[in-house]
Motif scaffolding. Structure first.
Motif, PDB file in Angstrom:
ATOM      1  N   ASP A   1       0.844  -1.190   0.000  1.00 55.98           N
ATOM      2  CA  ASP A   1       0.000   0.000   0.000  1.00 55.98           C
ATOM      3  C   ASP A   1       0.882   1.244   0.000  1.00 55.98           C
ATOM      4  OD1 ASP A   1      -2.090  -1.776   0.214  1.00 55.98           O
ATOM      5  OD2 ASP A   1      -2.403  -1.436   2.358  1.00 55.98           O
ATOM      6  N   LYS A   2       0.421   2.300  -0.639  1.00 52.71           N
ATOM      7  CA  LYS A   2       1.245   3.504  -0.758  1.00 52.71           C
ATOM      8  C   LYS A   2       1.547   4.127   0.601  1.00 52.71           C
ATOM      9  CE  LYS A   2       0.971   5.267  -5.417  1.00 52.71           C
ATOM     10  NZ  LYS A   2       0.634   6.428  -6.277  1.00 52.71           N
TER      11      LYS A   2
ATOM     12  N   ALA B   1       5.338   4.844   1.908  1.00 50.89           N
ATOM     13  CA  ALA B   1       5.782   6.122   2.468  1.00 50.89           C
ATOM     14  C   ALA B   1       6.370   5.929   3.860  1.00 50.89           C
ATOM     15  CB  ALA B   1       4.610   7.095   2.524  1.00 50.89           C
ATOM     16  N   ALA B   2       5.727   5.064   4.652  1.00 48.69           N
ATOM     17  CA  ALA B   2       6.220   4.808   6.008  1.00 48.69           C
ATOM     18  C   ALA B   2       7.552   4.070   5.982  1.00 48.69           C
ATOM     19  CB  ALA B   2       5.181   4.011   6.788  1.00 48.69           C
ATOM     20  N   GLN B   3       7.642   3.031   5.173  1.00 50.53           N
ATOM     21  CA  GLN B   3       8.865   2.228   5.123  1.00 50.53           C
ATOM     22  C   GLN B   3      10.029   3.008   4.519  1.00 50.53           C
ATOM     23  OE1 GLN B   3       8.926  -0.211   6.871  1.00 50.53           O
ATOM     24  NE2 GLN B   3       7.368  -1.771   6.504  1.00 50.53           N
TER      25      GLN B   3
ATOM     26  N   ASP C   1      16.099   9.430   0.653  1.00 56.89           N
ATOM     27  CA  ASP C   1      16.061  10.241  -0.565  1.00 56.89           C
ATOM     28  C   ASP C   1      16.580   9.498  -1.787  1.00 56.89           C
ATOM     29  OD1 ASP C   1      14.957  12.340   0.792  1.00 56.89           O
ATOM     30  OD2 ASP C   1      16.874  13.380   1.124  1.00 56.89           O
ATOM     31  N   ASP C   2      17.152   8.326  -1.570  1.00 57.97           N
ATOM     32  CA  ASP C   2      17.622   7.526  -2.699  1.00 57.97           C
ATOM     33  C   ASP C   2      16.492   6.720  -3.337  1.00 57.97           C
ATOM     34  OD1 ASP C   2      20.138   8.469  -2.219  1.00 57.97           O
ATOM     35  OD2 ASP C   2      20.887   6.638  -1.251  1.00 57.97           O
ATOM     36  N   HIS C   3      15.297   6.833  -2.795  1.00 60.26           N
ATOM     37  CA  HIS C   3      14.179   6.003  -3.245  1.00 60.26           C
ATOM     38  C   HIS C   3      12.970   6.879  -3.568  1.00 60.26           C
ATOM     39  CE1 HIS C   3      16.375   2.482  -1.626  1.00 60.26           C
ATOM     40  NE2 HIS C   3      16.757   3.347  -0.700  1.00 60.26           N
ATOM     41  N   ILE C   4      12.182   6.471  -4.548  1.00 59.20           N
ATOM     42  CA  ILE C   4      10.966   7.198  -4.911  1.00 59.20           C
ATOM     43  C   ILE C   4       9.786   6.237  -5.000  1.00 59.20           C
ATOM     44  CG2 ILE C   4      12.149   9.049  -6.157  1.00 59.20           C
ATOM     45  CD1 ILE C   4      11.348   7.589  -8.783  1.00 59.20           C
TER      46      ILE C   4
ATOM     47  N   LEU D   1       3.460  11.227   5.326  1.00 58.49           N
ATOM     48  CA  LEU D   1       2.733  11.840   4.215  1.00 58.49           C
ATOM     49  C   LEU D   1       2.390  13.258   4.643  1.00 58.49           C
ATOM     50  CD1 LEU D   1       0.387   8.875   3.184  1.00 58.49           C
ATOM     51  CD2 LEU D   1       2.252   9.825   1.802  1.00 58.49           C
ATOM     52  N   PRO D   2       3.315  14.180   4.534  1.00 55.99           N
ATOM     53  CA  PRO D   2       3.146  15.516   5.097  1.00 55.99           C
ATOM     54  C   PRO D   2       2.177  16.416   4.330  1.00 55.99           C
ATOM     55  CG  PRO D   2       5.235  15.366   3.953  1.00 55.99           C
ATOM     56  CD  PRO D   2       4.655  13.986   3.946  1.00 55.99           C
TER      57      PRO D   2
END
Length: 341
Positions: free
Chosen positions: A199-200, A204-206, A214-217, A319-320
């Protein structure tokens, strides 16, 4: 005829006694007897249910468990948490090991109809996505290639959605599956998978706990609907109602602007809906087998849904941004519950 009438009356009375006895022996009575609610949660998902170094749990699902405790006991902290894998969660509920499952669990027809369990609502609208490393060059699922390895959790809708999605694209892939979410995340983080899917909200949490976030999107596509919510055993209507309305009142309180900070002041409102939420309107608690301040305690001790979302999802940086579908229906989202009346 008189004998027949008396016989039918006796059966009806016995049925009523049996029903009352069933309620007395139900989950609410068991929970009160042991003095706490046993809440099934994840094995650690920031923002939803996650322990700190001292074993203190926090998150959106944890707040829901605490809301139930405030309603039943008058104390939000009479909860014990059972970390469960995706594979073990439903059996833990069926067997009575836990009283309620609040573990980012997707509501589907098969689960609702075949497991002997009841979904009582949605506390987070989600959808499945993919996370990849920035240096992979992938910016969309259109960049996926046959033969790629994908990390995920087994025994979940995620695994099934992945299979359907890759089949629709005509792509072969290697599934690298784990029972624990942190194992899937760490294996992806170690470079053994080309992508990680769940799940998105989970992505985002992981992502926040990877060595170099920041190396991941997270890729833009959402490939499924994942309405997440609490689950109870079928056949216990009293407990089911308490669980359902503990969630509903948090959402309705946000809609009417009732918060942990102003609930006392709002008791004097002329709006009947607000008076019900704050316990100023008599008779609401008895419908659930609770006292009249059950909802007031939820709001003052835990907060409304918006307060919980902000504290656990936005302020933590998971998820700010805006709440998307998890905003109230009056604010462009789809969060909408039956009225407390």
């Amino acid at each position: 005829m008189k004998k027949l009438f008396l016989s039918c009356l006796s059966v009806a009375l016995m049925g009523g006694i049996a029903m009352a006895g069933g309620h007395e022996k139900g989950t609410l009575a068991a929970v009160k007897s042991k003095g706490h609610i046993q809440c099934g949660v994840s094995q650690g998902l920031p923002g939803f249910s996650n322990p700190d170094d001292q074993g203190n749990w926090s998150g959106l699902d944890v707040d829901f468990c605490r809301a139930m405790s405030a309603a039943v006991f008058g104390d939000a902290d009479k909860v014990k948490y059972t970390p469960l894998s995706a594979k073990a969660r439903f059996e833990a509920l069926r067997s009575g090991e836990i009283d309620v499952l609040a573990r980012n669990t997707t509501w589907t027809m098969t689960r609702d109809a075949t497991l002997g369990l009841e979904f009582v609502g949605v506390n987070y609208y989600d959808g499945q996505g993919f996370m990849v490393r920035k240096d992979s060059g992938m910016t969309s699922t259109n960049d996926f290639k046959s033969g790629m390895a994908v990390c995920t959790n087994i025994g979940t809708t995620t695994e099934l959605n992945l299979a359907d999605f890759m089949a629709a694209k005509g792509l072969q892939y290697k599934l690298v599956g784990f029972e624990k979410a942190d194992e899937a995340r760490d294996t992806y983080g170690a470079g053994r998978c080309d992508a990680y899917t769940t799940d998105k909200s989970g992505l985002a949490a992981q992502r926040t706990v990877l060595t170099n976030p920041d190396d991941h999107i997270v890729l833009p596509e959402t490939i499924s609907k994942e309405p997440l919510g609490p689950v109870v055993r079928q056949g216990d209507a009293v407990w089911e109602d308490i669980v359902r309305w503990s969630l509903n009142v948090m959402i309705e309180a946000e809609e009417y602007g009732v918060t942990s900070a102003n609930a006392d002041m709002m008791k004097s409102s002329e709006n009947p809906s607000i008076r019900k939420i704050t316990g100023a309107e008599p008779g609401m608690g008895e419908k659930l087998g609770l006292d009249n301040d059950w909802s007031y305690r939820i709001i003052t001790q835990v907060g409304n849904y918006g307060e919980s979302y902000k504290r656990n999802i936005q302020d933590t940086g998971i998820l700010p941004g805006t709440r998307g579908p998890n905003a109230l229906w009056t604010q462009g989202g789809i969060l909408y519950v039956p009225p407390l009346r």
